[in-house]
Motif scaffolding. Structure first.
Motif, PDB file in Angstrom:
ATOM      1  N   ALA A  98      48.290 -20.999 -22.630  1.00  0.00           N
ATOM      2  CA  ALA A  98      47.822 -22.292 -22.121  1.00  0.00           C
ATOM      3  C   ALA A  98      48.968 -23.085 -21.516  1.00  0.00           C
ATOM      4  CB  ALA A  98      47.163 -23.090 -23.246  1.00  0.00           C
ATOM      5  N   SER A 108      40.255 -20.190 -25.074  1.00  0.00           N
ATOM      6  CA  SER A 108      41.336 -20.513 -26.004  1.00  0.00           C
ATOM      7  C   SER A 108      40.879 -20.307 -27.446  1.00  0.00           C
ATOM      8  CB  SER A 108      41.824 -21.954 -25.795  1.00  0.00           C
ATOM      9  OG  SER A 108      42.309 -22.132 -24.476  1.00  0.00           O
ATOM     10  N   SER A 151      36.849 -24.975 -22.914  1.00  0.00           N
ATOM     11  CA  SER A 151      37.243 -24.670 -24.294  1.00  0.00           C
ATOM     12  C   SER A 151      36.305 -25.259 -25.339  1.00  0.00           C
ATOM     13  CB  SER A 151      38.679 -25.155 -24.546  1.00  0.00           C
ATOM     14  OG  SER A 151      38.795 -26.539 -24.293  1.00  0.00           O
TER      15      SER A 151
END
Length: 324
Positions: free
Chosen positions: A176, A271, A207
Motif C-alpha cells: 500500500a 488490503s 478496501s
C-alpha cells in the motif's frame, strides 16, 4: 511536551491548544469545555519527542478509567474512530488515539526512521509521558505490527492486544505504501489536494466491505492537515519505503506474554491481513483468538463500530494493569 493548534472536533468535542496561541485562545478553549460540560475530560495535543517528531494524541474518557490505546493505520487519523471513542468514554474507559509519525496530524518529517521498531519506541515514549501502564492496545492495519513490537519491547505497557486486519508485517514498505508513493509523485507533478481526496476515496471504497460510510465530508476530514499536503505525504511515504527493521518480528511472536485477539473483515475487500500472517499468529502466539466480522472490510471501526466497541470493552473487563 508541546501543544497543537486551537481547534474543535465537531464529531466528539475535542479541544486542542496551540503552542503559539495566546492566553485569550486558551481561555476560549477552557470556556468552551465548561459550556459543553464534558464529563469525559477530552483533549487532543501534539507531544514532541524530537525536534522534527511530534505525535498527535487524542484522549477521551475519565483520567481514572482503564486505558485503551488505539494505534491507527496509514490513512486513519483520530477522526476515523469518532464512532468508537464516545461509547468507550461513556463506559468509563480512558481511550487514547496515538497517531504514528507520518499519520494524520502527527508530523511528517523527511529524514526520520519510519520502521515499525522506531514507531513502537515513539508509542512507548508517549505512553511513558502520559504515565500509562498495562493498557489494552489496539493496532489497526499497519498499526498492528507497531503494536506487536511495542508489546514485545515493553510488556509493562500492554496488558491485552487487539489486532485489526493485520499481523506481524516485517517492513514499513508494505504494498500500500509503494502504491501510494507512485500516486503521490504523480499528484505532486500534475495535481494537488483534490487528487489526493479522489485517490483516497477510491482506496477507502475498495478496501471496505460496506462503503456507505465513505462520504465527501469523511474524506475531507481524513485529508485535513499534513495528510492532505502532498509534500508532507511524500516525506512520510519515502521514509516508510526506505525503512529497515533491525530484526524480524515473526521469531519473537512466541514471546508475547498477553492475550492477542485478531479481527478480520469477512467481506471481499482490498488490503488486509494475508493468510500466511494469519497462520503465523495462530501457530506462534501462545494466547491467541480471532473473529471474522462478516460484511466488513478493512475499516471495521467505520463499517461496524459496535464490534470494535464490544471487543475493547470486553478486554477492559479482563484488564490487569500489571499484565498477565
Amino acid at each position: 511536551m508541546s501543544f497543537c493548534r486551537v481547534s474543535f472536533s465537531r464529531s466528539f468535542g475535542i479541544a486542542s491548544v496551540s503552542e503559539s496561541g495566546d492566553i485569550a485562545a486558551m481561555l476560549s478553549v477552557l470556556l468552551t469545555l465548561a459550556v459543553v460540560g464534558s464529563p469525559t475530560d477530552s483533549t487532543a495535543r501534539l507531544i514532541r519527542l524530537a525536534p522534527s517528531e511530534s505525535l498527535q494524541v487524542t484522549m477521551v474518557g475519565p483520567a481514572s478509567g482503564v486505558p485503551v490505546v488505539i494505534v491507527p493505520g496509514l490513512v486513519s487519523p483520530a477522526f476515523a474512530f469518532r464512532k468508537v471513542l464516545p461509547s468507550l468514554a461513556a463506559a468509563g474507559v480512558r481511550a487514547i488515539v496515538i497517531e504514528p509519525l507520518g499519520v494524520g496530524w502527527s508530523s511528517h518529517p523527511s529524514n526520520s526512521d519510519y520502521s515499525h521498531t522506531a514507531q513502537a519506541r515513539r508509542l512507548a515514549a508517549v505512553m511513558d509521558t502520559l504515565h500509562l501502564r498495562g493498557a489494552v492496545v489496539m493496532g489497526h492495519a499497519v498499526g498492528a505490527p507497531m503494536a506487536l513490537r511495542l508489546a514485545l519491547a515493553r510488556p509493562d505497557l500492554v496488558s491485552r492486544l487487539l489486532l485489526v486486519e493485520e499481523g506481524a508485517v516485517e517492513s514499513a514498505a508494505v504494498p500500500a505504501v509503494k502504491s501510494a508513493l507512485k500516486f503521490a509523485l504523480l499528484i505532486r507533478l500534475f495535481a494537488g489536494r483534490g487528487r489526493i481526496k479522489k485517490e483516497l476515496r477510491r482506496g477507502l471504497v475498495a478496501s471496505s466491505g460496506d462503503a456507505s460510510w465513505v462520504t465527501g465530508s469523511v474524506v475531507d476530514a481524513y485529508t485535513e492537515g499534513p495528510s492532505g499536503d502532498v509534500g508532507a505525504v511524500l516525506n512520510a511515504l519515502k521514509g516508510m519505503q526506505k525503512a529497515v527493521e533491525p530484526d524480524s518480528l515473526r521469531p519473537h511472536l512466541h514471546q508475547l506474554r498477553m492475550p492477542v485477539r485478531l479481527l478480520v473483515g469477512g467481506a471481499a475487500h482490498k488490503s488486509g491481513i494475508s493468510p500466511r500472517l494469519m497462520r503465523d499468529l495462530q501457530q506462534l502466539v501462545p494466547d491467541f483468538s480471532m473473529q471474522v466480522v462478516y460484511g466488513a472490510g478493512l475499516h471495521i471501526h467505520e463499517e461496524q463500530p459496535d464490534v470494535i466497541i464490544a471487543e475493547l470493552l470486553h478486554l477492559t473487563t479482563d484488564h490487569d494493569p500489571h499484565g498477565p
